[in-house]
Design a protein around this motif. Structure first.
Motif, short mmCIF file in Angstrom:
data_model
loop_
_atom_site.label_atom_id
_atom_site.label_comp_id
_atom_site.label_asym_id
_atom_site.label_seq_id
_atom_site.Cartn_x
_atom_site.Cartn_y
_atom_site.Cartn_z
N LYS A 1 41.02 41.39 35.77
CA LYS A 1 42.41 41.84 35.65
C LYS A 1 43.34 40.68 35.32
CE LYS A 1 41.59 45.64 38.84
NZ LYS A 1 41.63 46.05 40.25
N ASP B 1 38.63 39.70 40.54
CA ASP B 1 39.48 40.86 40.87
C ASP B 1 39.67 41.04 42.38
OD1 ASP B 1 39.70 41.40 38.21
OD2 ASP B 1 38.43 43.19 38.22
N TYR C 1 31.92 39.03 34.96
CA TYR C 1 32.89 39.59 34.03
C TYR C 1 32.52 39.17 32.62
CZ TYR C 1 35.60 40.05 38.33
OH TYR C 1 36.00 40.37 39.61
#
Length: 221
Positions: free
Chosen positions: A143, A149, A135
């Motif tokens: 998220k 996630d 990420y």
């Protein structure tokens, strides 16, 4: 877009160039199966296959996995597959030769992103170590901040995402892969996309692949 002919592509680019994001979009838009060398390595190591044990031994000793071992690992996974997008392989001319002997590559997509841009990206990078999912807090955040996630497990920042280490890794990538890019350039299958933002590079990749696949369809018709 449904494929009606075998189409095989390789995607290349330094760590932090947006390769994962572009690969996911290619998979979704064109239906190519994404084959990641990192996923194959992890799967073989976890399954304790013969090649997996050999690979783990090299990694544990801080050595590069030999070209012939990498080639056998990847090519055994490609057997029986028609159309695919290969990511993380080949990384040397020897591996490119082995791939060429096994099957023809239709196109090589090279993401050319300035090193300074990549340095900024990688220092904002967080990883889910068990799966390898990555990420970025700037353009691809999880998220829930700090958590994966899929599993909800904590993310970590890798030690090698420091500016000094990133610089060394980028220089090493350039030294290792430039001969591979030249190999594919000489074969006329290399297509380079330059830019600083994945969202601006992607439309050019998409248009190129639509054209390429339309040509493939015309050849079949």
């Amino acid at each position: 877009m449904a494929l009606n002919k075998i189409f095989r592509a390789v995607i290349m680019g330094p760590p932090g160039s947006g390769k994962g994001t572009v690969s996911a979009r290619i998979t979704k838009t064109f239906g190519l199966k994404h084959i990641s060398s990192g996923d194959i390595l992890r799967a073989n190591i976890n399954a304790k296959t013969e090649l997996g044990l050999l690979t783990k031994s090299c990694i544990d000793q801080g050595q590069l996995v030999p070209d012939d071992v990498m080639s056998r690992l990847i090519l055994s996974d490609l057997r029986g597959l028609d159309s695919w997008l290969l990511d993380g392989f080949p990384r040397t001319v020897s591996q490119a030769d082995a791939l060429d002997e096994a099957c023809s590559v239709d196109t090589v997509i090279n993401l050319n992103v300035p090193f300074q841009t990549i340095k900024q990206r990688l220092t904002s990078r967080w990883t889910h170590l068990p799966s390898g999912r990555v990420y970025n807090t700037d353009f691809n955040p999880p998220k829930v901040p700090g958590f994966d996630d899929v599993t909800g497990e904590p993310l970590v920042q890798r030690d090698d995402d420091t500016p000094e280490t990133v610089t060394r890794r980028l220089k090493a990538y350039e030294t290792q892969t430039e001969p591979v890019l030249e190999y594919y350039r000489s074969k006329g299958v290399l297509q380079t996309f330059s830019g600083t933002e994945t969202n601006k590079i992607w439309p050019h990749v998409e248009v190129f692949l639509h054209r390429k696949l339309s040509f493939v369809k015309e050849q079949v018709a």
